[in-house]
Design an enzyme around this catalytic site. Sequence first.
Site, PDB file in Angstrom:
ATOM      1  N   ASP A 247       0.840  -1.190   0.000  1.00 25.10           N
ATOM      2  CA  ASP A 247       0.000   0.000   0.000  1.00 25.10           C
ATOM      3  C   ASP A 247       0.876   1.241   0.000  1.00 25.10           C
ATOM      4  O   ASP A 247       1.951   1.264   0.598  1.00 25.10           O
ATOM      5  CB  ASP A 247      -0.921   0.019   1.220  1.00 25.10           C
ATOM      6  N   SER A 248       0.425   2.261  -0.716  1.00 22.13           N
ATOM      7  CA  SER A 248       1.086   3.564  -0.743  1.00 22.13           C
ATOM      8  C   SER A 248       2.547   3.430  -1.191  1.00 22.13           C
ATOM      9  O   SER A 248       2.827   2.949  -2.283  1.00 22.13           O
ATOM     10  CB  SER A 248       0.978   4.226   0.628  1.00 22.13           C
TER      11      SER A 248
END
Length: 892
Positions: A247-248
């Site tokens: 994520d991210s």
Amino acid sequence: MPVTTTSAAVHITPVVLKTFYKHTKHKGHKVKNGDTTEEATDDLIYDEAFHIVKAFIQLGTRNKVESLQHFTNTHVPAPYWAAVPPVRIPMSSCNKAADLIIKWFDPEDLKQIVGGERWWQIRGLDGIDAEWVTEKEYLDDTKPPPGNELSDDDCDILRMDHLETVMLYVHGGAYFWGSINTHRYQIIRYARKFKGRAFAVNYRKAPQYPWPCPLQDVIAAYLYLTSPPPEALHKPVPSSKIVFAGDSAGAGLCLTMLTVLRDLGLEQPAGAVLISPWVDLTHSFPSVMHNASTDIIPPHGFIHKPSTLWPIEAVPQEGRARVIPTQTNPPPKPGHADVLRPSDERLGEQVEQRMQASQGEALIAHAGELTEKDVKTQAEMHNETNGGTIRPERPPQKQSTSESECLAFWEPKPPKVLMNDPNDRPLELRSQIQLYATNEQLTHPLVSPILQGSLGNLCPLYIIAGDGECLRDEIIYVAHKAANPKEYPTREGTLKDSPRQRENVAKFQTPTKVHLQVFDGMCHVLTVFIFTDSAKYAYRSIAEFIKHVTRYSPEHLEQNPFPELHRPPSEISDPPSPDEEDHPSLEVPSGKKSPPKDAGKRRFRPDHDNGTRSDVELYRENESKTKLEVKSGDVRFVPDGSPATEDEDRDIPGVRMIRERVDIFGHVRLMEGEEEIPALQIPPSEIGLIKEDPVRRWLSGQEKWDKKYKRNAIKAERRRRHYEKKAAVLIAHARENGLILDNERTAVINQRASLPTAMSSTSVGNVECDRRWGPFDLESEQPPGSAIAGRRDTREAVALIKKHIYHSAPATHRTVPRMSTSDAARAAFDPSDHPFKPPRQSVSEEQVHSSKKAQQGKRQALQTLRTGSDKLKNAGSSHSQPKGSSQSSSTR
């Protein structure tokens, strides 16, 4: 006050009350006005959670970087139904990963762009902390062979080895905070959903370990899975059974890792799940500014209270302001960072300019101190280099110095900011704006993968984004760029600076299979909000994608990598975990194909089939909608492909991209055409440019912080001087007690003759052959200013030096010196040190596995010395030389 549970509670409590009041007021207005528009924030729990997370991240900006790092690495106990044995990826795997990165780079690029091949391989730990994750009910009942004294964690690793599917998870946190601890419960949920095991890696983080340190670590984790060292307990995992997920920032690392594997001709995993990937560190897309109010990202970006660690210039010096009107004409052009590897013409020109600017001065002028007459506007600068009055570059001047010395002399000019008004004089960046990489490195394809020459020929990708997040536009763009390599080219400037990227444009033109979903009303990393319908559907969809790509052959996946198009549909059985039984979640009543008007008053329902719609049922509904989208021809097919025909018993082949939006209740719908999406209309020449609005937003916050925390900045500068002196004393004592480096081999005999004949203590560590480099091996290196390997002015840097001297010496050390009693005594009184063990390393690297007791006072320190005195004396008389090491009075 540092970031702690108490300070967070004090900061967040008013936010909770304020959000409740505003939420109630807003809902009242909607009812009064008859507004039936459905919004994600209509759900009180999501509204509260969103503002809590946003407030916590803002709290982090009011504290030091290391404080936020420490808090987000606080130990989080695993639930009783999960098995989470920790492991450490050894140095041998790290070295293999380093060799791949070195192979990827041209030797000169490695030197000029990265700063060398050594500094980023230096680490405090003896490897990388990681963690296996699965459900205990999935463990094999087989007992280990008799006679093997294995720990419970080791047994758990052996008992999960039969689980073929492995998710390699790379956590997010803007490349500088977060850990396995912050993501453990999410990873457990994934493992349960796809009925396999996950492998989470705690990569090194910026600013102590900037790019490419994290990239090396995640590649090492992949190699550890596929080619485990002899001491590893798990069997080799085939790449076809591995799925990258992150994520991210972690998702950005996954995408970058895929391109490295592809470029080097290595096997890629079966697929990759990219959750809100951060792929453009220049912030060149509009949503970075437009979605600030609907996302959890702080209003001024990631700025922090000054410390010895960050910012690099805690107190801006006179004439070296963070942003000023530019003092020079191109290069670089406005919006671009200057090149790190110059042409011969640029090199010769700068040598002359800097020498002239430094005449009469005691120090050589920096490139950022150069000034020119008649500095032009942005439009004039672009005209000069885009077909107008092209300024011819001065021919290289003959220098008395060698080319290598000239390259060492080279400094890029500060980047010029692309202004909104072309008639303005561009601004010039004088401070590093991202913690992960220098300004000049932000446009490198391994830092911002959206600038890759091509994202074709990658494994299947499942990409999700929130419609309200700041990174929405770049996520949508990178998904289309991967699925349509020819239609979304990279700007010429990036290709011009990189032969590899020019080669990739022609070499990798096969479209990557992509499933893109953008979730209405959701913010960055929507999977954090696990109680929402959107997140529930995302978890289920991710699990089905993982199962599909790891279950079928590459030939099958080449035709159909999407589980929604598989026929017949795969079986889904998902018994609820104890957390879902004990803590039921919000659910929409079943039997309703559209959201009910009173959806904001949803009841609490268990997350499994008991007469209400479960995430499995929701997935099945969306699966049917996707099938209809394909049959109607509203998806992207491979070249020469055509809409599928009716055949309920066969897969729907030939689809290369599925584009969908997901409403707040988890229902999918067809995404609008590419011509209707503003992010896809941005010309390639404007992507990856440093622009005015994000810079001014960052600068306004940074100037407020400079003023608000001026005293802290001055104190940080004083602390840096303190640690510099401490490091100098540490090194001097090590020299006196026998430290000899490999490049000093000719002086070994003379050094040995000058050593003391008696010592009150002895060496406590050994030379580790797999540890290639240390902080004393950077003579020809140029590490970034924040890199711990090249610093001497922070506590963490001193701890790193001490460990490399006394405890885990690199192969370049000829000796491990003895530690005097006085040094051991001082270490006993230092809460961050230890008289016999290695000092605590940077929290940006070391995973916290369990809660640590509070630091003890002087009484415990004295007791430690008393109890350890016998060890010192005994070691001094009967110390056995560890493998590959030597005492101070001998050499290897």
